[in-house]
Design an enzyme around this catalytic site. Structure first.
Site, short mmCIF file in Angstrom:
data_model
loop_
_atom_site.label_atom_id
_atom_site.label_comp_id
_atom_site.label_asym_id
_atom_site.label_seq_id
_atom_site.Cartn_x
_atom_site.Cartn_y
_atom_site.Cartn_z
N ASP A 163 -28.42 -1.94 94.36
CA ASP A 163 -29.73 -2.05 95.04
C ASP A 163 -30.70 -2.99 94.36
OD1 ASP A 163 -28.85 0.04 96.81
OD2 ASP A 163 -29.29 1.45 95.21
N LYS A 216 -29.30 -7.80 96.22
CA LYS A 216 -28.22 -8.80 96.33
C LYS A 216 -28.25 -9.49 97.68
CE LYS A 216 -25.20 -5.69 95.00
NZ LYS A 216 -26.00 -4.68 94.29
N GLY A 217 -28.58 -8.73 98.73
CA GLY A 217 -28.61 -9.32 100.08
C GLY A 217 -29.61 -10.45 100.14
N ALA A 261 -22.12 -0.04 100.83
CA ALA A 261 -23.14 -1.04 100.51
C ALA A 261 -24.14 -1.16 101.65
CB ALA A 261 -22.47 -2.40 100.28
N GLY A 262 -25.36 -1.57 101.32
CA GLY A 262 -26.37 -1.86 102.34
C GLY A 262 -27.20 -3.02 101.84
N HIS A 263 -26.93 -4.21 102.33
CA HIS A 263 -27.64 -5.40 101.85
C HIS A 263 -28.75 -5.75 102.84
CE1 HIS A 263 -24.09 -6.76 99.09
NE2 HIS A 263 -24.57 -5.58 98.80
N THR A 296 -21.55 8.12 98.33
CA THR A 296 -22.16 7.86 99.63
C THR A 296 -21.40 8.58 100.76
OG1 THR A 296 -20.83 5.88 99.98
CG2 THR A 296 -22.96 5.56 98.90
N GLN A 350 -22.41 -3.27 95.12
CA GLN A 350 -22.56 -2.38 93.96
C GLN A 350 -22.84 -3.21 92.70
OE1 GLN A 350 -19.64 -1.68 96.17
NE2 GLN A 350 -21.20 -0.61 97.29
N PRO A 401 -33.55 9.18 98.39
CA PRO A 401 -34.52 8.58 97.48
C PRO A 401 -33.81 8.08 96.23
CG PRO A 401 -34.86 10.97 97.65
CD PRO A 401 -33.76 10.61 98.61
N LYS A 432 -38.20 -8.24 93.02
CA LYS A 432 -39.25 -7.24 93.15
C LYS A 432 -40.30 -7.26 92.04
CE LYS A 432 -38.01 -3.63 96.02
NZ LYS A 432 -37.41 -2.37 96.43
N ASP A 462 -43.17 -8.26 92.43
CA ASP A 462 -44.44 -7.91 93.09
C ASP A 462 -44.73 -6.40 93.00
OD1 ASP A 462 -42.09 -7.94 94.76
OD2 ASP A 462 -43.38 -7.30 96.42
P1 IMP Z 1 -19.17 5.64 96.37
O1 IMP Z 1 -19.15 4.17 96.19
O2 IMP Z 1 -19.61 6.07 97.74
O3 IMP Z 1 -17.89 6.30 95.97
O4 IMP Z 1 -20.29 6.25 95.40
C1 IMP Z 1 -20.12 6.29 93.98
C2 IMP Z 1 -21.46 6.06 93.29
O5 IMP Z 1 -21.89 4.73 93.50
C3 IMP Z 1 -22.60 6.94 93.81
O6 IMP Z 1 -23.46 7.25 92.73
C4 IMP Z 1 -23.31 6.04 94.79
O7 IMP Z 1 -24.66 6.39 94.98
C5 IMP Z 1 -23.16 4.70 94.10
N1 IMP Z 1 -23.18 3.58 95.07
C6 IMP Z 1 -22.18 3.17 95.88
N2 IMP Z 1 -22.54 2.10 96.61
C7 IMP Z 1 -23.79 1.81 96.24
C8 IMP Z 1 -24.70 0.77 96.62
O8 IMP Z 1 -24.42 -0.09 97.45
N3 IMP Z 1 -25.92 0.82 96.01
C9 IMP Z 1 -26.24 1.75 95.08
N4 IMP Z 1 -25.43 2.72 94.68
C10 IMP Z 1 -24.20 2.74 95.26
#
Ligand code: IMP
Length: 440
Positions: free
Chosen positions: A7, A10-11, A33-35, A126, A215, A295, A322, A324
């Site tokens: 987080d 990266k996006g 992931a969420g970019h 997730t 990640q 959160p 970030k 700012d």
């Molecule tokens: P998983 O990738 O769903 O197996 O989650 C394993 C750990 O990685 C957990 O603590 C998730 O919150 C964290 N995690 C997985 N993907 C992301 C991401 O894109 N951003 C932040 N944390 C992530």
């Protein structure tokens, strides 16, 4: 590559760098992931597509290192198309593994099992099925995107896979699953290709390829805070395996870090601030997971983690996002080392045991803050570039450079696509963190 716990933005940075690239490749992870990218048309959150798909003339590739949920990927494409934002070309690796409903069910089952054995042992994944899908890939029970067009192979592979999943409750019937997979596979077939030769040919033509990590270093399955990690390798080495590009073809490795630190899910986080100031970061920074809405835990910049991530990845530059959000704070704590229970200090190599890292007491240096990033300041930075950044912010960035040996090349000062400024290098020389002598 992400330099912290994910987080970092990266996006946004990949999208900024995308302007000069012909190919953008997602090299690992999947719908975990969420970019997020803020365009003039509104916010976009990409989960399984590389951000190149937003730009005309760019190929956005979902690479061999990914685990892909094909139905969700299709929905992601349709939503972008409806908004008129699917402008680049989508290409999907035939070697990418298919994330199945069984993996999602198994992910939840596993995390509950851990929590049942020990309430503090849940990973807080997730719940997208990432761990089980990568486990099946390594166990050679996996199904790949390329299998979807081969009904006999698909059926046989599903039957074998199901034979290993007797412990997972409520599996959908194989017949139904096989039919659905064949259908979605048929619709995606024109996009599924063997991707590595496409990239090798692009390298031969001297075209620019950008690998978009998902990640981050501290979530790497080997080098992160195991077992509180994801199941892939979100480091520069992992990006190469996840794309099929040889290490000798890499020119730059950009590490992306927030000006502070966040983490979602469980696991050690030395600079976490569970008080009012952490709440301030969460509120002002809008710190909620882009995929899960959870959160995020918030805390201060941790230079020990950044030094570690820099060595692991061989960063040639940082993008700091970030800045700012910290604007208007009088003073900002920055962690320069850890004090361990036995009295020793750690400056750059985090302990390999998560339990030991959880014992680390951060030692802070306090740096002066900078003014709020009101519109007038943003406009000035946009017009005049890095020289318009407040001097105390420049000092903060200089401390990152001094402490890590890695130059800061990009600074994000707002959510919009344009709100990134490039810091010109002091010389044409590209610095390699791995060659720096480390003090400590
Ligand atoms: P998983 O990738 O769903 O197996 O989650 C394993 C750990 O990685 C957990 O603590 C998730 O919150 C964290 N995690 C997985 N993907 C992301 C991401 O894109 N951003 C932040 N944390 C992530």
């Amino acid at each position: 590559m992400g330099a912290q716990f994910g987080d970092e933005g990266k996006g946004k940075i990949t999208d900024f760098l995308a302007a000069g690239a012909r190919y953008i490749v997602r090299t690992g992870g999947g719908p975990n992931a969420g970019h997020s990218i803020h365009l003039a048309e509104g916010q976009v959150v990409l989960h399984q597509l590389a951000c190149g798909v937003l730009r005309h003339g760019v190929v956005g590739m979902s690479g061999p290192g990914m685990v892909i949920e094909p139905t969700k990927l299709e929905t992601e494409m349709q939503e972008l198309e409806q908004r008129g934002l699917l402008r680049g070309q989508v290409v999907l690796s035939d070697r990418a593994h298919v994330l199945l409903p069984v993996h999602r069910l198994e992910d939840a089952w596993e995390d509950e099992l851990r929590a049942k054995k020990n309430p503090n042992a849940g990973l807080g994944t997730t719940r997208q099925g990432i761990g089980p899908a990568y486990a099946d890939r390594s166990g050679r029970f996996g199904i790949r995107l390329g299998d979807l067009a081969r009904p006999a192979r698909l059926r046989e592979a599903l039957e074998l896979l199901y034979a290993t999943k007797a412990h997972v409750p409520n599996l959908p019937p194989i017949d139904q699953l096989a039919t659905e997979l064949a259908e979605v596979g048929g619709r995606l077939a024109p996009l599924i290709r063997q991707t590595e030769p496409i990239l090798w040919d692009a390298i031969a033509r001297h075209e620019t390829i950008l690998l978009e990590g998902a990640q981050s270093a501290l979530l790497d399955v080997d080098f992160g805070t195991y077992p509180f990690v994801t199941s892939s390798h979100p480091t520069s080495a992992g990006a190469l395996v996840g794309s099929g590009i040889p290490p000798t073809e890499v020119d730059e490795v950009i590490g992306i870090t927030k000006a502070y630190t966040t983490r979602v899910g469980a696991g050690p986080f030395p600079t976490e601030d569970t008080g009012e100031r952490g709440e301030f970061l969460r509120r002002v920074g809008g710190e909620r997971g882009a995929t899960t809405g959870r959160p995020r835990r918030c805390g201060w910049l941790d230079l020990v983690l950044l030094r570690y991530a820099a060595r692991l990845n061989g960063f040639t530059g940082f993008a700091v996002s970030k800045v700012d959000i910290l604007g208007g704070l009088e003073e900002i704590p920055v962690c320069t080392q850890y004090l361990m229970p036995d009295g020793s200090t750690i400056r750059d190599v985090i302990p390999s045991q998560a339990d030991d890292l959880a014992q680390a007491q951060p030692v802070y240096e306090t740096l002066p803050g900078w003014p709020e990033f009101h519109q007038r300041l943003k406009d000035r930075v946009r017009r005049e570039g890095a020289s318009a950044l407040p001097s105390t912010l420049r000092r903060y960035l200089d401390r990152i450079v001094e402490e890590t040996g890695v130059p800061v090349q990009y600074v994000g000062y707002g959510a919009d696509r344009e709100e990134t400024v490039t810091i010109p290098p002091p010389s044409g020389h590209v610095h390699r963190a791995s060659l720096t002598p480390w003090t400590g």
